[in-house]
Write an enzyme that holds these catalytic residues in place. Sequence first.
Site, short mmCIF file in Angstrom:
data_model
loop_
_atom_site.label_atom_id
_atom_site.label_comp_id
_atom_site.label_asym_id
_atom_site.label_seq_id
_atom_site.Cartn_x
_atom_site.Cartn_y
_atom_site.Cartn_z
N SER A 178 -2.74 -7.70 2.64
CA SER A 178 -2.84 -6.89 4.38
C SER A 178 -3.38 -9.00 5.32
O SER A 178 -3.02 -9.33 5.90
CB SER A 178 -4.22 -6.68 4.31
OG SER A 178 -4.22 -5.27 3.89
N HIS A 201 0.99 -1.20 -0.17
CA HIS A 201 0.17 -0.19 -0.16
C HIS A 201 1.08 1.03 -0.13
O HIS A 201 0.55 2.39 -0.90
CB HIS A 201 -0.67 0.04 1.66
CG HIS A 201 -2.09 -1.11 1.30
ND1 HIS A 201 -2.23 -1.59 2.59
CD2 HIS A 201 -2.46 -1.23 0.43
CE1 HIS A 201 -2.72 -3.30 2.56
NE2 HIS A 201 -3.39 -2.17 1.27
N ARG A 207 -2.08 -6.29 -7.94
CA ARG A 207 -0.65 -7.10 -7.77
C ARG A 207 -0.48 -7.67 -8.40
O ARG A 207 0.59 -8.11 -9.25
CB ARG A 207 -1.13 -7.77 -6.13
CG ARG A 207 -0.48 -6.42 -5.17
CD ARG A 207 -1.11 -7.35 -3.66
NE ARG A 207 -2.43 -8.04 -4.37
CZ ARG A 207 -3.26 -8.53 -3.66
NH1 ARG A 207 -2.54 -8.84 -1.98
NH2 ARG A 207 -4.14 -9.22 -3.20
N LYS A 229 -16.35 -6.59 6.40
CA LYS A 229 -15.47 -7.78 5.71
C LYS A 229 -14.23 -8.10 7.83
O LYS A 229 -13.87 -8.70 7.29
CB LYS A 229 -14.06 -6.84 5.45
CG LYS A 229 -14.84 -7.16 3.76
CD LYS A 229 -12.69 -6.50 3.33
CE LYS A 229 -13.07 -6.63 1.47
NZ LYS A 229 -11.73 -5.91 0.83
#
Length: 169
Positions: A138, A22, A100, A46
């Site tokens: 993450s 990030h 990514r 989430k």
Amino acid sequence: MPEAARRVGFYPGTFDPVTFGHMDIIERAARLVDRLVIGVAKNAGKNPLLSVDERVAALRDEVPGLVARTGAEIEVVAFDELLVEAVRRQKATLIFRGLRLLVDFDYEAQMQGANRKLAPEIETVFLMATERTQFISSHMVREIAAYGGNISEFAPDGACRRVVARFAR
């Protein structure tokens, strides 16, 4: 500089926790705009590990260094609304998204299409992750931390402290 002439970007994410991936995207995006707003999505659906306040604080810890390196004005805000509405509220015209791997592209392309329909005046800019950060997520950081692993190679110190403290409880 008149407000209308300023380039304002918005980089949204859950940042649970913020990672060096990030941070790389944030720094590169900040070099492309006069003002960058980092939008921390509350995303209760989430089931985040860190509270929105903890995620905002972890990012704010990093802002002084980012400003020094990029010269951009950088702000961190929490949001709990449709992304394009948060972008409009900040008077931004660019949404930055990091990619990514190819898997990210499918999801991000769908989101870009929906955002374009909802707000044609807002452009989405994709920035590819660098080789050294493309494997970091993450989720991976949380999983390593959950098993007592060292996450300092994957996330800034402030984020690491918050994640480790959460698992210590």
